[in-house]
Design a protein around this motif. Sequence first.
Motif, PDB file in Angstrom:
ATOM      1  N   UNK A 151       2.089   7.907  -8.737  1.00 29.98           N
ATOM      2  CA  UNK A 151       1.794   6.786  -7.832  1.00 29.98           C
ATOM      3  C   UNK A 151       2.982   6.548  -6.915  1.00 29.98           C
ATOM      4  N   UNK A 152       3.408   7.661  -6.269  1.00 26.69           N
ATOM      5  CA  UNK A 152       4.661   7.621  -5.522  1.00 26.69           C
ATOM      6  C   UNK A 152       4.554   8.436  -4.232  1.00 26.69           C
ATOM      7  N   UNK A 153       5.175   7.919  -3.172  1.00 23.50           N
ATOM      8  CA  UNK A 153       5.286   8.625  -1.902  1.00 23.50           C
ATOM      9  C   UNK A 153       6.765   8.859  -1.634  1.00 23.50           C
ATOM     10  N   UNK A 154       7.105  10.096  -1.284  1.00 23.10           N
ATOM     11  CA  UNK A 154       8.500  10.375  -0.930  1.00 23.10           C
ATOM     12  C   UNK A 154       8.567  11.004   0.451  1.00 23.10           C
ATOM     13  N   UNK A 155       9.600  10.667   1.176  1.00 25.91           N
ATOM     14  CA  UNK A 155       9.827  11.164   2.536  1.00 25.91           C
ATOM     15  C   UNK A 155      11.171  11.867   2.556  1.00 25.91           C
ATOM     16  N   UNK A 156      11.138  13.186   2.736  1.00 29.67           N
ATOM     17  CA  UNK A 156      12.365  13.993   2.745  1.00 29.67           C
ATOM     18  C   UNK A 156      13.222  13.726   1.509  1.00 29.67           C
ATOM     19  N   UNK A 157      12.545  13.638   0.360  1.00 25.42           N
ATOM     20  CA  UNK A 157      13.244  13.478  -0.911  1.00 25.42           C
ATOM     21  C   UNK A 157      13.555  12.060  -1.313  1.00 25.42           C
ATOM     22  N   UNK A 158      13.299  11.092  -0.439  1.00 24.04           N
ATOM     23  CA  UNK A 158      13.576   9.689  -0.752  1.00 24.04           C
ATOM     24  C   UNK A 158      12.266   8.941  -0.968  1.00 24.04           C
ATOM     25  N   UNK A 159      12.213   8.147  -2.026  1.00 22.47           N
ATOM     26  CA  UNK A 159      10.995   7.409  -2.353  1.00 22.47           C
ATOM     27  C   UNK A 159      10.749   6.314  -1.311  1.00 22.47           C
ATOM     28  N   UNK A 160       9.514   6.276  -0.792  1.00 25.67           N
ATOM     29  CA  UNK A 160       9.099   5.217   0.132  1.00 25.67           C
ATOM     30  C   UNK A 160       8.307   4.195  -0.675  1.00 25.67           C
ATOM     31  N   UNK A 161       8.794   2.987  -0.746  1.00 24.85           N
ATOM     32  CA  UNK A 161       8.154   1.954  -1.561  1.00 24.85           C
ATOM     33  C   UNK A 161       6.955   1.370  -0.805  1.00 24.85           C
ATOM     34  N   UNK A 162       5.751   1.582  -1.380  1.00 23.94           N
ATOM     35  CA  UNK A 162       4.528   1.056  -0.781  1.00 23.94           C
ATOM     36  C   UNK A 162       3.856   0.094  -1.747  1.00 23.94           C
ATOM     37  N   UNK A 163       3.040  -0.792  -1.208  1.00 22.23           N
ATOM     38  CA  UNK A 163       2.218  -1.630  -2.067  1.00 22.23           C
ATOM     39  C   UNK A 163       1.151  -0.756  -2.720  1.00 22.23           C
ATOM     40  N   UNK A 164       0.498  -1.281  -3.747  1.00 22.94           N
ATOM     41  CA  UNK A 164      -0.558  -0.529  -4.419  1.00 22.94           C
ATOM     42  C   UNK A 164      -1.679  -0.189  -3.440  1.00 22.94           C
ATOM     43  N   UNK A 209       2.574   1.077   6.368  1.00 22.63           N
ATOM     44  CA  UNK A 209       2.742   2.444   5.861  1.00 22.63           C
ATOM     45  C   UNK A 209       3.523   3.286   6.860  1.00 22.63           C
ATOM     46  N   UNK A 210       3.165   3.182   8.132  1.00 23.62           N
ATOM     47  CA  UNK A 210       3.847   3.981   9.159  1.00 23.62           C
ATOM     48  C   UNK A 210       5.340   3.689   9.193  1.00 23.62           C
ATOM     49  N   UNK A 211       5.720   2.451   8.981  1.00 23.55           N
ATOM     50  CA  UNK A 211       7.142   2.094   8.975  1.00 23.55           C
ATOM     51  C   UNK A 211       7.891   2.826   7.869  1.00 23.55           C
ATOM     52  N   UNK A 212       7.190   3.097   6.770  1.00 19.60           N
ATOM     53  CA  UNK A 212       7.815   3.761   5.625  1.00 19.60           C
ATOM     54  C   UNK A 212       7.858   5.286   5.770  1.00 19.60           C
ATOM     55  N   UNK A 213       7.025   5.833   6.660  1.00 20.24           N
ATOM     56  CA  UNK A 213       6.895   7.290   6.737  1.00 20.24           C
ATOM     57  C   UNK A 213       7.907   7.950   7.664  1.00 20.24           C
ATOM     58  N   UNK A 214       8.652   7.171   8.435  1.00 19.87           N
ATOM     59  CA  UNK A 214       9.662   7.753   9.312  1.00 19.87           C
ATOM     60  C   UNK A 214       9.084   8.766  10.280  1.00 19.87           C
ATOM     61  N   UNK A 215       9.630   9.985  10.281  1.00 16.45           N
ATOM     62  CA  UNK A 215       9.192  10.993  11.253  1.00 16.45           C
ATOM     63  C   UNK A 215       7.776  11.503  10.991  1.00 16.45           C
ATOM     64  N   UNK A 216       7.177  11.086   9.881  1.00 15.29           N
ATOM     65  CA  UNK A 216       5.809  11.502   9.571  1.00 15.29           C
ATOM     66  C   UNK A 216       4.786  10.412   9.903  1.00 15.29           C
TER      67      UNK A 216
END
Length: 237
Positions: A151-164, A209-216
């Motif tokens: 239940x985790x999203x990571x961006x370039x190796x760093x965990x992006x904290x999202x709501x459920x 979500x977009x704010x957490x995804x950075x270049x993605x």
Amino acid sequence: MPAAAREKIVVIEDEADILDVIEYNLTREGYRILTSRDGEDGLALAKREAPDLVLLDLMLPSLDGIEVCRLLKSDPVTSAIPVIMVTAKGEESDAVLGLGLGADDYVRKPFSPKELVARVRAVLRRGPVRNERGPRERIARGGLVIDASRHEVSVDGKVAVLTATGFRLIHFLASHPGRVFTRDELLSRVIGDKSIVIDRNIDVHVVAIRKKLGRYRDLIETIRGVGYRFREEDSPR
């Protein structure tokens, strides 16, 4: 490489020259093609033959493409059949309406045979919308990893904290790349019918979500007037 001659496509197009081009190029790729030049007859053909895909012109005699699409998608027997709409210049608003009714994609006239084949392949490759209660999965796109088991999203190796809800939303979209979902569909499939929500809540979640995804961030595409989709790899432009 021609497709195995197993996929059956119903083409509903009233212009004979365009119909010939479509039939020739898709047949050459190995698809089995059934044709109609009339909306009402084409609808009956699609219901009778249960094809793998319907290629549907917007301007048709007896029944226009929007109505054919609506009837296909409102019938439980045919609702899962993918639909690609074929539009002329100036019909983009009708194409958006078709997407809102459940069409999977649209192609503008004039189109190249290469583009047509690419879009057909892409839509057939997606298949029907899967039940998200099925096996959990790990989805990777470059440095973006969506791991349902953790239940985790990571961006370039760093965990992006999202709501459920944010996680469920990106996981659902990424599980169906290229497929357009309306806000109402996302509300019912991701948030569920137990919460009192409005369709714009989806927009708020997407922004977060977009704010957490950075270049993605651009992997989540806005389809104006309809909803959202997760960009498909090597999708035709």
